[in-house]
Scaffold this motif. Sequence first.
Motif, PDB file in Angstrom:
ATOM      1  N   ARG A 115       0.840  -1.201   0.000  1.00 19.35           N
ATOM      2  CA  ARG A 115       0.000   0.000   0.000  1.00 19.35           C
ATOM      3  C   ARG A 115       0.875   1.250   0.000  1.00 19.35           C
ATOM      4  N   ARG A 116       2.004   1.204   0.673  1.00 26.73           N
ATOM      5  CA  ARG A 116       2.937   2.321   0.682  1.00 26.73           C
ATOM      6  C   ARG A 116       3.579   2.508  -0.691  1.00 26.73           C
ATOM      7  N   ASN A 117       3.686   1.406  -1.444  1.00 29.88           N
ATOM      8  CA  ASN A 117       4.254   1.455  -2.797  1.00 29.88           C
ATOM      9  C   ASN A 117       3.152   1.356  -3.855  1.00 29.88           C
ATOM     10  N   PHE A 118       2.017   1.987  -3.571  1.00 27.09           N
ATOM     11  CA  PHE A 118       0.858   1.878  -4.457  1.00 27.09           C
ATOM     12  C   PHE A 118       1.156   2.391  -5.863  1.00 27.09           C
ATOM     13  N   LYS A 119       1.852   3.498  -5.960  1.00 32.42           N
ATOM     14  CA  LYS A 119       2.125   4.082  -7.271  1.00 32.42           C
ATOM     15  C   LYS A 119       2.983   3.156  -8.120  1.00 32.42           C
ATOM     16  N   THR A 120       3.967   2.545  -7.484  1.00 29.26           N
ATOM     17  CA  THR A 120       4.815   1.605  -8.228  1.00 29.26           C
ATOM     18  C   THR A 120       4.013   0.415  -8.715  1.00 29.26           C
ATOM     19  N   ASN A 121       3.164  -0.129  -7.835  1.00 27.71           N
ATOM     20  CA  ASN A 121       2.333  -1.269  -8.225  1.00 27.71           C
ATOM     21  C   ASN A 121       1.341  -0.889  -9.318  1.00 27.71           C
ATOM     22  N   LEU A 122       0.800   0.332  -9.214  1.00 29.71           N
ATOM     23  CA  LEU A 122      -0.147   0.775 -10.233  1.00 29.71           C
ATOM     24  C   LEU A 122       0.543   0.887 -11.593  1.00 29.71           C
ATOM     25  N   ARG A 123       1.747   1.410 -11.604  1.00 27.34           N
ATOM     26  CA  ARG A 123       2.486   1.494 -12.871  1.00 27.34           C
ATOM     27  C   ARG A 123       2.768   0.114 -13.429  1.00 27.34           C
ATOM     28  N   LEU A 124       3.062  -0.822 -12.551  1.00 28.29           N
ATOM     29  CA  LEU A 124       3.328  -2.186 -13.005  1.00 28.29           C
ATOM     30  C   LEU A 124       2.090  -2.813 -13.631  1.00 28.29           C
ATOM     31  N   VAL A 125       0.956  -2.677 -12.943  1.00 23.81           N
ATOM     32  CA  VAL A 125      -0.272  -3.291 -13.433  1.00 23.81           C
ATOM     33  C   VAL A 125      -0.743  -2.643 -14.732  1.00 23.81           C
ATOM     34  N   LEU A 126      -0.529  -1.332 -14.853  1.00 26.28           N
ATOM     35  CA  LEU A 126      -0.982  -0.626 -16.053  1.00 26.28           C
ATOM     36  C   LEU A 126       0.011  -0.693 -17.197  1.00 26.28           C
ATOM     37  N   PHE A 127       1.130  -1.333 -16.972  1.00 25.44           N
ATOM     38  CA  PHE A 127       2.101  -1.463 -18.051  1.00 25.44           C
ATOM     39  C   PHE A 127       1.524  -2.198 -19.262  1.00 25.44           C
ATOM     40  N   PRO A 128       0.773  -3.295 -19.094  1.00 21.91           N
ATOM     41  CA  PRO A 128       0.151  -3.925 -20.263  1.00 21.91           C
ATOM     42  C   PRO A 128      -0.819  -2.989 -20.985  1.00 21.91           C
ATOM     43  N   VAL A 129      -1.517  -2.126 -20.217  1.00 23.18           N
ATOM     44  CA  VAL A 129      -2.429  -1.179 -20.849  1.00 23.18           C
ATOM     45  C   VAL A 129      -1.654  -0.240 -21.769  1.00 23.18           C
ATOM     46  N   PHE A 130      -0.509   0.215 -21.279  1.00 17.59           N
ATOM     47  CA  PHE A 130       0.323   1.080 -22.117  1.00 17.59           C
ATOM     48  C   PHE A 130       0.760   0.355 -23.384  1.00 17.59           C
ATOM     49  N   LEU A 131       1.120  -0.918 -23.245  1.00 17.37           N
ATOM     50  CA  LEU A 131       1.556  -1.679 -24.411  1.00 17.37           C
ATOM     51  C   LEU A 131       0.413  -1.876 -25.400  1.00 17.37           C
ATOM     52  N   CYS A 132      -0.788  -2.115 -24.873  1.00 15.18           N
ATOM     53  CA  CYS A 132      -1.939  -2.262 -25.762  1.00 15.18           C
ATOM     54  C   CYS A 132      -2.233  -0.944 -26.488  1.00 15.18           C
ATOM     55  N   LEU A 133      -2.093   0.170 -25.783  1.00 14.02           N
ATOM     56  CA  LEU A 133      -2.277   1.466 -26.447  1.00 14.02           C
ATOM     57  C   LEU A 133      -1.232   1.671 -27.536  1.00 14.02           C
ATOM     58  N   LEU A 134      -0.033   1.205 -27.272  1.00 14.95           N
ATOM     59  CA  LEU A 134       1.004   1.287 -28.295  1.00 14.95           C
ATOM     60  C   LEU A 134       0.625   0.460 -29.516  1.00 14.95           C
ATOM     61  N   LEU A 135       0.088  -0.738 -29.265  1.00 14.37           N
ATOM     62  CA  LEU A 135      -0.373  -1.569 -30.384  1.00 14.37           C
ATOM     63  C   LEU A 135      -1.508  -0.903 -31.145  1.00 14.37           C
ATOM     64  N   VAL A 136      -2.417  -0.272 -30.395  1.00 13.30           N
ATOM     65  CA  VAL A 136      -3.528   0.431 -31.043  1.00 13.30           C
ATOM     66  C   VAL A 136      -2.995   1.513 -31.968  1.00 13.30           C
ATOM     67  N   SER A 137      -2.022   2.264 -31.494  1.00 16.51           N
ATOM     68  CA  SER A 137      -1.464   3.335 -32.314  1.00 16.51           C
ATOM     69  C   SER A 137      -0.808   2.777 -33.571  1.00 16.51           C
ATOM     70  N   LEU A 138      -0.042   1.716 -33.401  1.00 11.08           N
ATOM     71  CA  LEU A 138       0.599   1.110 -34.566  1.00 11.08           C
ATOM     72  C   LEU A 138      -0.437   0.546 -35.527  1.00 11.08           C
ATOM     73  N   GLN A 139      -1.478  -0.110 -34.951  1.00 10.81           N
ATOM     74  CA  GLN A 139      -2.523  -0.669 -35.803  1.00 10.81           C
ATOM     75  C   GLN A 139      -3.261   0.440 -36.551  1.00 10.81           C
ATOM     76  N   TYR A 140      -3.492   1.553 -35.879  1.00 11.66           N
ATOM     77  CA  TYR A 140      -4.178   2.683 -36.519  1.00 11.66           C
ATOM     78  C   TYR A 140      -3.369   3.215 -37.701  1.00 11.66           C
ATOM     79  N   LEU A 141      -2.071   3.342 -37.518  1.00 10.68           N
ATOM     80  CA  LEU A 141      -1.224   3.817 -38.610  1.00 10.68           C
ATOM     81  C   LEU A 141      -1.204   2.830 -39.764  1.00 10.68           C
TER      82      LEU A 141
END
Length: 994
Positions: free
Chosen positions: A75-101
Amino acid sequence: MMHMEGIHITVQAKSILSKILLLAPVLNLINGVRSERERERERERGASMADSTDGSSSFWTQANALFRKNLTFQRRNFKTNLRLVLFPVFLCLLLVSLQYLVNIELDKPSLKCGCTCIDQDGDGECERVCGIEYSDLDQVATCSIPSPPEWPPLLQVPAPQYRAVRTDRLLSFGDLPNDSCTSTGSCPTTVLMTGNNQSLGENLARNMFPGSSNFNSSNGLADVVLGSASETPVSNILEPAFFSSLPVYYVQSQCQANSTFSISVPVGSTKVEKEIRCVQGQHLWRNRSSDINNELYAGYKSGNSEKKINEILAGYDFMNSNVSNYNVIVWYNSTYKNDSGNIPLGLVRVPRSINWVSNVFLQLLLGPSTQMLFDFVKEMPKPETKLRLDFSSLLGPLFFTWVILQLFPIILTALVYEKQRNLRIMMKMHGLGDGPYLMISYAYFLAISLVYIFCFVVFGSVIANALHFIAGLKFFTLNDYSIQFVFYFIYINLQISLAFLVAALFSNVKTAAVVGYIIVFATGLVGVGFFQFFLEAASFPKHWIVVMDLYPGFSLYRGLYDFSQYAFTGNYMGTSGMRWGDLTDDHNGMGHVLITMIVEWVVVFFTAYYIDQVLTSGSGARNFFWHNLKSKPSSSFRKPSSSFKKPSLQRKGSKRVRVEQLVVEQDTSHAVVCDNLKKVYPGRDGNPEKIAVRGLSLALSQGECFGMLGPNGAGKTSFINMMIGLLKPSSGTAYVRGLDITSDMDGIYANMGVCPQHDLLWESLTGREHLLFYGRLKNLKGTALTQAVEESLKSVNLFNGGVADKQSGKYSGGMKRRLSVAISLIGDPKVVYMDEPSTGLDPASRNNLWNVVKRAKQNRAIILTTHSMEEAEHLCDRLGIFVDGSLQCVGNPNELKGRYGGSYVFTMTTSSNHEANVENLVKGLSPDAKKIYEISGTQKFEMPKEAIKIADVFRAVENAKSRFDVQAWGLADTTLEDVFIKVAQEAQPLDVLS
């Protein structure tokens, strides 16, 4: 004057002492009342602690303590854990951008169905009309084609520059044409033949190449052998041979001077005109089928050139064919066939080769008028479509392998961090068992991994469904979710177990992180550049694929590869992806992958557990299995482990005899009993073995504080490490409250506290949270836990000013030291080890800490190491001076000073001209006096106490002042520091084990 001040101080001291003696009865009465009240409070606190700590804590109590600590830490490292969990979301957004192009490029008019403007009604207005007849090869794939055109069947005719000729690699085949024809483009195209009946083969070959072509026959192009060197597409909507700049050939035995014709092929409402050219065909006989194979292999490539050369038109093995039996094997030209995927890059022009030879055989049997016509080839009808490329499916094996493997170095570094900072062993020494630690740690990593994968799949699926007009992430949606869940769940468990196993190899976080990320990227790159090649090679043995799957990274890559292939095929063909029924397909490796990962998961997990037990306990495999196979751990004393034939000192011998008696009588009144404890480090690199502890025998009672003094390298740390379970004794043993340190450390940990030399704390946890965690490990609960934590914080002055709720990473060095002491005393441990507890403290904090330790020793035994003589004299009931692995002497401070300090230290400072006078003065007082120091007129002497009187010293100094100038003088009693130095200097290194 120096002596007058001394006399004045002495008088004052006597005056004060007389007053104290007069008030002694009153003070004793007051102190008696206070002591009784303090003892009552201690009894009440001890009873409360006893109720709260009824034996060692249970498995679930330890698991609860660790779970709460980890929950607070995360809980004290919530931000770090949140970044870790959302890392796949960032990768999917990257795929979306590439797919859009990519989709923007695919939506360009050059890749859409071709259109034109036609005035169909004759009213002068142009109407837009689209269709296959207005499209090129890049556009036709998207057109609506309800009635595909009919195309003449073709052979794959080699281009002029690639036709088979004699080369350095084909010298043994002398019937091939000379390579000089390559420069003029006049090389014939070759058909190779073999079989058991050469005469039959020769007859068939002569009829294969007509002498002339008749384009006016009623059969149209069916009786003409046509071919092209053009590249074939994945469909036959438009035949590229009629749209490319390459010519269409017809094959004859001889080409005439005027051998170029034009043909037209209807395509929709229009016709496509194409010029066809003659190409000479020749047939060559080979004696064996292996000769044809060798010739094809030798002429396939030349040197390092990637261009295919020496291509043949076709090859036939008639085997045992005769007039009543037709049996043939066909070699075909596969220039544009690609076996690397489920969908070939180019169609193969094989049907015309089979029809060609079959037609010739029928003509041989029934006459030249008999023909088996092959009129056309035609593609299936198709609706209008959009050209789409599922970017995620194409990149899935590499990209998603990297995404999922990102968890491995994160888990690995978390495990190595606790190992590097000694937090794991610190928890173990305060009662945390291996079972709760592994269960909670594993469950935490599993939860993080599941959330990570869940976000990965869910977000990818949401994008695929909600933004299907932008991106086609069909990798997630086409494949069955249940298969994906099983695959990811099994793999992340295998990955966690593998991280526990690999963590045993590292002791530094940075090294582990670097190696972890190298494994991540190397696995993906080796998978796509090496492993995938074997997956796609149909000739590669399948059992070797299974062997390669034993590497977990390849198992992951193969599973993702299968998902991507099924998703790409399903997206292209408009069908579903992988289903459970597909696991039985020959080309589907998911079933083998799942079985392999399950078996590896179990094997790796138990291997990691075994290695963890061996390494953390410091024992070998034999000790590990013996410890786990014993039906009931022994908690009683065993017989003495040594005989005492050569005691070096009488006091050592008596001490050993006492310990021997305690062991034989199984006396549990002593908290700690060391029985001939030895530690020998083996020699390395040619150096002799190092004896750290030499047959130490010691008994320590409850309520006693024992101080260990000694120079650096004397063996104190080795002794402490053996007592707390970090090291195994080379011989001998020790008992803590009747439990043997060689076999019952788990039971000892439940009643032990440790204050290490270096503070072992979680920087993101507060002081209160540290004490709550260790208190729960000691079985404290509810109000007893809260009260114990508050009292501990107050006792070490960490309660006021919000210090208790500040993260320990923001503490000063002294505050961390006080917190470490509080941790060692929480939960009423019966034996406490403190390694230089007051290091780095200011005088006020040190004095307060001494009071805490003095109060704490009333209910427990304390072993304390220190280099501060003042601390040792203030806290310790007994002291032991440790030199060269042996206890040279044991006793309380006054006994040691009386035993080793039977002398006064006389100091006098004069001018250098009177140094001899000072020596004569001292010799007159005591002939046995010994000079121990001399510099610039200042001299120090040791004088035996029994040989002099203090009054005589004063009179002698007074007389000396009348003869020479005395600048300063003094007479001091022996200090504990003097005793320590004397014992350390007199102790002789032992050459053999005593």
